[in-house]
Design an enzyme around this catalytic site. Structure first.
Site, PDB file in Angstrom:
ATOM      1  N   GLY A 106       5.544   7.058   8.462  1.00 37.06           N
ATOM      2  CA  GLY A 106       4.177   6.563   8.285  1.00 37.06           C
ATOM      3  C   GLY A 106       4.197   5.107   7.865  1.00 37.06           C
ATOM      4  O   GLY A 106       5.216   4.413   8.017  1.00 37.06           O
ATOM      5  N   ILE A 116       4.292   3.741   4.932  1.00 33.37           N
ATOM      6  CA  ILE A 116       5.267   3.449   3.881  1.00 33.37           C
ATOM      7  C   ILE A 116       6.684   3.464   4.452  1.00 33.37           C
ATOM      8  O   ILE A 116       7.469   2.535   4.248  1.00 33.37           O
ATOM      9  CB  ILE A 116       5.134   4.470   2.720  1.00 33.37           C
ATOM     10  CG1 ILE A 116       3.749   4.317   2.061  1.00 33.37           C
ATOM     11  CG2 ILE A 116       6.240   4.281   1.681  1.00 33.37           C
ATOM     12  CD1 ILE A 116       3.457   5.330   0.966  1.00 33.37           C
ATOM     13  N   CYS A 118       1.918   3.971  -5.790  1.00 33.84           N
ATOM     14  CA  CYS A 118       1.770   2.516  -5.751  1.00 33.84           C
ATOM     15  C   CYS A 118       0.963   2.029  -6.947  1.00 33.84           C
ATOM     16  O   CYS A 118       1.305   1.033  -7.594  1.00 33.84           O
ATOM     17  CB  CYS A 118       1.135   2.078  -4.430  1.00 33.84           C
ATOM     18  SG  CYS A 118      -0.369   2.962  -4.016  1.00 33.84           S
ATOM     19  N   ASN A 175      -0.069  -2.476  -1.905  1.00 43.74           N
ATOM     20  CA  ASN A 175       0.291  -1.137  -2.377  1.00 43.74           C
ATOM     21  C   ASN A 175       1.610  -0.672  -1.759  1.00 43.74           C
ATOM     22  O   ASN A 175       2.462  -0.113  -2.441  1.00 43.74           O
ATOM     23  CB  ASN A 175      -0.847  -0.132  -2.094  1.00 43.74           C
ATOM     24  CG  ASN A 175      -1.392  -0.215  -0.681  1.00 43.74           C
ATOM     25  OD1 ASN A 175      -1.311  -1.255  -0.034  1.00 43.74           O
ATOM     26  ND2 ASN A 175      -1.948   0.877  -0.184  1.00 43.74           N
TER      27      ASN A 175
END
Lengths: 342, 290
Positions: free
Chosen positions: B16, B18, B129, B269
């Site tokens: 994804g 991240i 985050c 983030n």
């Protein structure tokens, strides 16, 4: 919910009453148990189908950021549940502010209708909680906040996603009171064409159009309309319940609500819940034009006073930043920027 | 590290937003060798992006990862719901697992607060985050007062939150609250999360409020500034917007922007949690090579 009309029957509109939830924005979330009970009993006597209760931003939202409620969620729900004999009890929850634990507690306290809310483009955050609400056996509804920030096609897609996640009714909130009737008709029509579940509309009165917008929504296919007694809500307030009931009666829609009884409920609301009736003052008018969440009114006025800036300028600047509900922390930042720039 | 020393072998589980940013960061690390990026579905956009970056990729989740291992370090950037299974599958392999999903299973590590002990742990959790942005500041504030209540509101850009993040909001809140309680001693902690659809997308913003009866003004602001300086060592876009100490209340607003990598500037983030993950894996690599 049955919204179909067999021949000879008047078309049915379901009134959903968030007086004891959205009205909280007008009084800093400070309603007490006597106030909740008094209005819930009057609304129940008027056969209002759903009476929604809670902090202004819903379950779990009591906080320094948004405002701390006088009562915990559990006390509010218990008080209203005990006062209702006919009406169903509704709750509101936005993922990120409340959690599934809050939903479980609310349903255990007797919530029948659970609304899961997301900002207009963020339906994805409701997937888990709509599932939880369904699993708990409540009626699960999905609503999109600040819906003027998205175009009709986007809202239709987002509502279709809500329905796919299990919402049994879906719709839009005009959280800033920004819409004209044609805006509402276009959006509701797009949504109604995209989903097979009832469509919800929730108006605010910043431009003096909440009742007209609600009527436009119904004519475009909405069948669940939110309205609060005397329009109790932040600033210019919400769609005024008793006016809406009267207008729908004239227009030939059946709400199942008696005019005398709803007028009594509105009198109770006026006498017991509010210091002053909602009014479209300069600040509310500008906040509607700027497209800023109506619930920002009180923190904006307080911050403007404290920083010595014009609240109208502050609302316009917040509108330019496209702030959404929950971002109250930006008010002071933007006020300081205005002050530094002047 | 000298060029002839062996680089640590690492794999990323989850393709994804991240996972893909993390893969990009690892590729630029001198002490880590990215051996594999694993997603669930062959058709995922993330896996295609990883392949475009030149990474070896596999679909099929943890099963595919186990078939290719073992690795010195595995990063779990998948979904909190799957993490317990991932740890169960990896715990006997000798791999160090760094969890970027919001579970409360591994040992919680915030690099500037307890990162120096991290090499000893084989199962590390990075909170969230918002936790990585807030805890360095809150921990610093808590050295100068006794917090009675802490509230943290984080707002991320809509485009920086993928499906797992959206599904895991409850775990995000619970994990972040628990970590803040444990690092500050505050008895009551509330965490709230907003996603902003505004365009242009705003940077990641975290606003903290600490209530304490025994506050004194001077050292608090200085402590926040010095904590921020330490965080900037691995998240250069970490900036303190405002510190206010007044009437038994400390308010701090920070904004985090992403710098350097392929992710957009607003996605601070992703940058801060991935920066923390990378730092810990590099420290782990140094410890292994000794």
């Amino acid at each position: 919910m049955d919204i179909s009309t067999s021949s000879g029957q008047r078309p049915r509109v379901l009134i959903h009453d968030p007086t004891l939830r959205d009205g909280h924005h007008a009084v800093g979330h400070q309603l007490d148990t006597d106030q909740l009970r008094a209005y819930a009993e009057a609304a129940d006597a008027a056969r209002i189908p759903v009476v929604e209760v809670g902090h202004g931003n819903g379950l779990g939202a009591s906080s320094l950021q948004i405002g701390q409620a006088k009562l915990p969620d559990a006390s509010m729900l218990k008080t209203v549940r005990e006062a209702l004999t006919h009406s169903r009890m509704g709750v509101f929850m936005a993922p990120g502010w409340g959690t599934a634990d809050d939903l479980r507690a609310a349903v255990a306290h007797g919530a029948d209708v659970v609304r899961i809310a997301a900002h207009c483009t963020e339906a994805g955050v409701t997937e888990r909680h709509l599932g939880v609400a369904r699993d708990l056996g409540a009626e699960a509804q999905g609503v999109l906040l600040m819906s003027h920030m998205a175009v009709p096609g986007q809202l239709a897609e987002q509502c279709a996603a809500l329905a796919q996640f299990g919402a049994q009714a879906v719709g839009i909130m005009d959280s800033a009171g920004h819409y004209l009737p044609t805006d509402v008709a276009e959006r509701v029509h797009a949504i109604a064409s995209a989903v097979d579940v009832p469509v919800i509309f929730h108006g605010h009165n910043n431009l003096s159009l909440a009742v007209a917008n609600s009527l436009a929504a119904i004519e475009a296919g909405a069948s669940i309309i939110d309205a609060t007694a005397r329009g109790f809500g932040a600033g210019a307030g919400n769609t005024q319940l008793e006016v809406l009931v009267a207008v729908l009666q004239r227009r030939g829609f059946d709400t199942g609500i008696g005019l005398r009884e709803v007028l009594h409920a509105a009198d109770v609301a006026e006498a017991r819940l509010m210091k002053a009736q909602p009014v479209i003052d300069s600040v509310s008018l500008v906040s509607g034009l700027a497209g800023v969440f109506s619930g920002f009114r009180q923190p904006v006025l307080a911050t403007a006073l404290c920083e010595g800036v014009d609240p109208l300028d502050l609302f316009l600047a917040l509108g330019e930043r496209q702030v959404v509900a929950g971002q109250e922390d930006l008010i002071a930042d933007v006020a300081r920027q205005l002050k530094d720039a002047s | 590290m000298a060029a002839d020393e062996r680089r640590s072998s690492v794999a990323v589980l989850g393709a994804g937003l991240i996972g893909i940013d993390l893969a990009d960061k690892i590729r630029r690390s001198k002490s880590l060798e990215l051996c594999l990026v694993v997603g669930r579905d062959r058709q995922s956009v993330g896996l295609a992006r990883a392949a475009d970056m030149g990474c070896a990729t596999a679909s099929g989740g943890i099963t595919a990862l186990l078939a290719s291992g073992p690795f010195d370090v595995v990063f779990d950037a998948s979904n909190a719901d799957c993490h317990a299974d991932h740890w169960a599958a990896l715990r006997k392999t000798g791999t160090t697992l760094i969890d970027l999903t919001p579970t409360q299973l591994g040992t919680v590590v915030v690099p500037t607060v307890n990162g120096n002990q991290a090499a000893a742990y084989r199962h590390i959790n990075l909170v969230s985050c918002g936790g990585q942005a807030a805890i360095p500041v809150l921990h610093a504030v808590a050295q100068h007062c006794t917090p009675t209540y802490i509230e943290v509101v984080s707002t991320g850009a809509s485009a920086s939150a993928g499906r797992a993040t959206r599904l895991n909001l409850d775990q995000y809140i619970a994990t972040t609250q628990a970590a803040i309680r444990s690092f500050t001693g505050a008895p009551e902690v509330k965490v709230m999360v907003n996603l902003s659809p505004a365009r242009p997308a705003p940077p990641f913003r975290v606003v903290m409020t600490v209530l304490a009866h025994d506050l004194c003004r001077g050292p608090v602001s200085a402590a926040v500034a010095s904590a921020a300086e330490e965080v900037r060592a691995f998240a250069p876009g970490f900036a303190v917007n405002c510190v206010e100490v007044k009437d038994g209340r400390v308010s701090v607003a920070v904004e985090v922007t992403a710098t350097g990598g392929r992710i957009p500037r607003y996605a601070g983030n992703l940058d801060i949690i991935n920066g923390a993950a990378l730092l810990l894996a590099e420290q782990h690599a140094v410890a292994l090579s000794r």
